[in-house]
Write an enzyme that holds these catalytic residues in place. Structure first.
Site, PDB file in Angstrom:
ATOM      1  N   CYS A 106      18.731 -26.676 -59.522  1.00  0.00           N
ATOM      2  CA  CYS A 106      18.049 -24.880 -59.074  1.00  0.00           C
ATOM      3  C   CYS A 106      18.904 -23.880 -60.279  1.00  0.00           C
ATOM      4  O   CYS A 106      20.398 -24.160 -59.919  1.00  0.00           O
ATOM      5  CB  CYS A 106      18.317 -24.532 -57.729  1.00  0.00           C
ATOM      6  SG  CYS A 106      18.261 -22.129 -57.813  1.00  0.00           S
ATOM      7  N   HIS A 148       9.293 -23.058 -54.875  1.00  0.00           N
ATOM      8  CA  HIS A 148      10.374 -23.414 -55.297  1.00  0.00           C
ATOM      9  C   HIS A 148      10.843 -21.476 -55.350  1.00  0.00           C
ATOM     10  O   HIS A 148      11.884 -21.225 -54.695  1.00  0.00           O
ATOM     11  CB  HIS A 148      11.530 -24.307 -56.670  1.00  0.00           C
ATOM     12  CG  HIS A 148      12.371 -23.987 -56.653  1.00  0.00           C
ATOM     13  ND1 HIS A 148      13.468 -24.986 -56.696  1.00  0.00           N
ATOM     14  CD2 HIS A 148      13.960 -22.780 -57.001  1.00  0.00           C
ATOM     15  CE1 HIS A 148      14.585 -24.555 -56.819  1.00  0.00           C
ATOM     16  NE2 HIS A 148      14.547 -23.161 -57.118  1.00  0.00           N
ATOM     17  N   GLU A 149      10.655 -21.404 -56.126  1.00  0.00           N
ATOM     18  CA  GLU A 149      10.262 -19.892 -56.414  1.00  0.00           C
ATOM     19  C   GLU A 149       9.812 -18.708 -55.408  1.00  0.00           C
ATOM     20  O   GLU A 149      11.180 -18.129 -54.882  1.00  0.00           O
ATOM     21  CB  GLU A 149       9.944 -18.954 -57.973  1.00  0.00           C
ATOM     22  CG  GLU A 149       9.802 -20.243 -59.102  1.00  0.00           C
ATOM     23  CD  GLU A 149      11.369 -19.902 -59.162  1.00  0.00           C
ATOM     24  OE1 GLU A 149      12.828 -19.373 -59.312  1.00  0.00           O
ATOM     25  OE2 GLU A 149      11.823 -20.910 -59.617  1.00  0.00           O
ATOM     26  N   HIS A 152      12.597 -18.488 -52.775  1.00  0.00           N
ATOM     27  CA  HIS A 152      14.344 -17.731 -52.999  1.00  0.00           C
ATOM     28  C   HIS A 152      13.997 -16.810 -53.137  1.00  0.00           C
ATOM     29  O   HIS A 152      14.409 -15.758 -52.737  1.00  0.00           O
ATOM     30  CB  HIS A 152      13.719 -17.712 -55.368  1.00  0.00           C
ATOM     31  CG  HIS A 152      15.032 -18.724 -54.943  1.00  0.00           C
ATOM     32  ND1 HIS A 152      16.326 -19.039 -55.092  1.00  0.00           N
ATOM     33  CD2 HIS A 152      15.230 -20.236 -56.471  1.00  0.00           C
ATOM     34  CE1 HIS A 152      16.960 -19.691 -55.734  1.00  0.00           C
ATOM     35  NE2 HIS A 152      15.509 -20.808 -56.663  1.00  0.00           N
TER      36      HIS A 152
HETATM   37 ZN    ZN Z   1      15.880 -22.128 -58.148  1.00  0.00          ZN
END
Ligand code: ZN
Length: 193
Positions: A106, A148-149, A152
């Site tokens: 990341c 993953h995004e 966030h």
């Molecule tokens: Zn990330």
């Protein structure tokens, strides 16, 4: 313009990001931000960047997996080039039962990596940069980037999901772990299979 990417510990990475209204998406400021996020992601380089990573708690992320990033990537990652894409207010509406585990990194945990289990495929509904509702089905590495995004935008980082014993800096990842199969890795790290 290149934006500053905030690092783990910045409170913005732990906030629930706010959805964008259709009227906000078309604003020149938002369109400018999308361009800057694209430039920042490419410059890093990275395959995804979410607005909280540049200090803004809004539900906006950009993704791009370029052809030149595919060199030397082993086929088991099911990684293929993905064109530049903007995700606004995305949500996962379906996911496979099957999960796959790989080392993941990341830009907000620069220099580190860990094993993270993710769904092999996901279906995501989102708005594009024009505010048009869209749906995509992603699998393999692309599905990993999407998850993953979207994490966030919910205030989550991969360290919340990682196999903690696998946490490593990039230098040691390259030196000791990168080329091992997942079963060999799990044995070497003394993880239950
Ligand atoms: Zn990330």
């Amino acid at each position: 313009m290149r934006l500053k990417i905030v690092q783990a510990g910045d409170p913005v990475l732990r906030q629930e990001a706010r959805p964008l209204g259709a009227d906000e998406i078309v604003l020149p400021e938002t369109q400018q931000l999308i361009e800057w996020m694209r430039d920042t992601m490419r410059d890093a380089p990275g395959v995804g960047l979410a607005a909280p990573q540049v200090g803004l708690p809004i539900q906006l992320a950009v993704i791009e997996d370029r052809t030149e990033y595919q060199r030397g990537v082993s086929p088991d990652r099911e990684r293929q080039p993905a064109p530049f894409q903007v995700l606004i207010n995305p949500r996962i509406v379906a996911r496979s039962d099957e999960q796959v585990e790989f080392f993941e990194g990341c830009l907000s945990l620069a220099g580190f990596s860990a094993l993270v289990k993710r769904s092999h495929s996901v279906t995501v509904e989102y708005l594009d940069e024009q505010g048009v509702t869209r749906s995509i089905q992603g699998q393999g590495w692309y599905a990993r980037i999407l998850q993953h995004e979207i994490d966030h935008l919910r205030g989550k980082l991969y360290v919340d999901r990682m196999e903690t014993r696998s946490f490593t800096n990039i230098e040691n990842l390259t030196r000791h772990w990168k080329d091992l199969s997942i079963p060999d890795l799990r044995r070497a790290l003394r993880l239950e299979s």
